[in-house]
Design an enzyme around this catalytic site. Structure first.
Site, PDB file in Angstrom:
ATOM      1  N   ASP A   8      24.596 -26.006  -0.151  1.00 50.46           N
ATOM      2  CA  ASP A   8      25.743 -25.818  -1.045  1.00 50.46           C
ATOM      3  C   ASP A   8      25.658 -24.406  -1.612  1.00 50.46           C
ATOM      4  OD1 ASP A   8      26.377 -28.404  -0.525  1.00 50.46           O
ATOM      5  OD2 ASP A   8      26.105 -29.160  -2.563  1.00 50.46           O
ATOM      6  N   ASP A 129      36.039 -37.636  -0.492  1.00 52.95           N
ATOM      7  CA  ASP A 129      35.155 -37.748  -1.652  1.00 52.95           C
ATOM      8  C   ASP A 129      35.778 -38.755  -2.600  1.00 52.95           C
ATOM      9  OD1 ASP A 129      33.789 -35.639  -0.446  1.00 52.95           O
ATOM     10  OD2 ASP A 129      34.956 -34.146  -1.532  1.00 52.95           O
TER      11      ASP A 129
END
EC number: 5.3.1.16
Length: 242
Positions: A8, A129
């Protein structure tokens, strides 16, 4: 089952979030290229990268680092975060990204998904998500009223072949994935499903593999030392061609 170690990116560094909260971010490595190389040395066949700055702003912010990673490691990379139009998809695939992940854009612009899938087929993935089974967008800051299964089915109808499912409440917690929601999704569609969020140890990976899921993304558990990537890949691939 393929294990995808996660990077990330925020301001050029590797960070980890807790439950998708940008305020609860922690730098886990200064040099993402070094991290990617280590993943490759430990047997990774695919790497999952998220441009967190991109997820927030709606445009890719860490392209130079991402390009360097691709050139250095020479294994497939999938990328998500801030990809909102076909020009960006063209640019990323031209830069060597193997699979482009659409999240917010897929919910807001079905036409883009149709165009992208028509042009790039399996190189397009949809990141779903979810929070309480509802699809979240804009770097997880907003939760829609759309059920994650309904959305996945809609994407499959368009021609999407790859779906990455994250339960936000589990992400970065090391409390285990939401196996119930994952199984429900995997049984509802024929796409390749990639599990993400909360994976804490090898037992979690074994549980996901038993569902005949295509892949699993592992982040915090590798950085914290809970999962040895090399060992995990060997154990999960033992006696299995998938």
């Amino acid at each position: 089952m393929i294990i995808l170690p996660a990077i990330d990116l925020k301001e050029g560094k590797c960070i980890r979030l807790y439950q998708g909260d940008f305020k609860a971010s922690k730098v886990v490595a200064e040099d993402p290229i070094e991290v990617a190389l280590k993943f490759k040395e430990n047997g990774a066949e695919y790497i999952h990268i998220v441009d967190l700055d991109g997820a927030l702003t709606g445009e890719i912010k860490n392209l130079s680092i991402i390009s360097s990673i691709i050139k250095t490691i020479n294994i497939p990379v999938e990328l998500g975060g801030g990809i909102r139009n076909l020009n960006t998809i063209d640019m990323l695939i031209g830069a060597g990204i193997e699979r482009v992940i659409l999240g917010t854009a897929a919910l807001n612009n079905r036409g883009l998904v149709e165009e992208a899938v028509k042009k790039y087929d399996e190189k397009i993935a949809i990141g779903i998500d979810a929070k309480n089974e509802k699809v979240a967008i804009n770097g997880w800051l907003n939760v829609s009223s759309i059920n994650y299964i309904d959305f996945a089915k809609e994407m499959e109808k368009i021609g999407v072949r790859n779906i990455i499912f994250t339960d936000i409440s589990k992400d970065g917690t090391l409390k285990g994935p939401n196996l119930k929601q994952l199984e429900k999704l995997n049984e509802s569609i024929n796409c390749n499903v990639i599990a993400s969020g909360g994976i804490k140890d090898i037992e979690d990976l074994k549980g996901i593999k038993e569902m005949d899921v295509y892949g699993a993304i592992v982040g915090k558990a590798i950085y914290s030392g809970n999962i040895n990537l090399n060992e995990a890949i060997k154990i999960i691939n033992k006696g299995s061609s998938k």
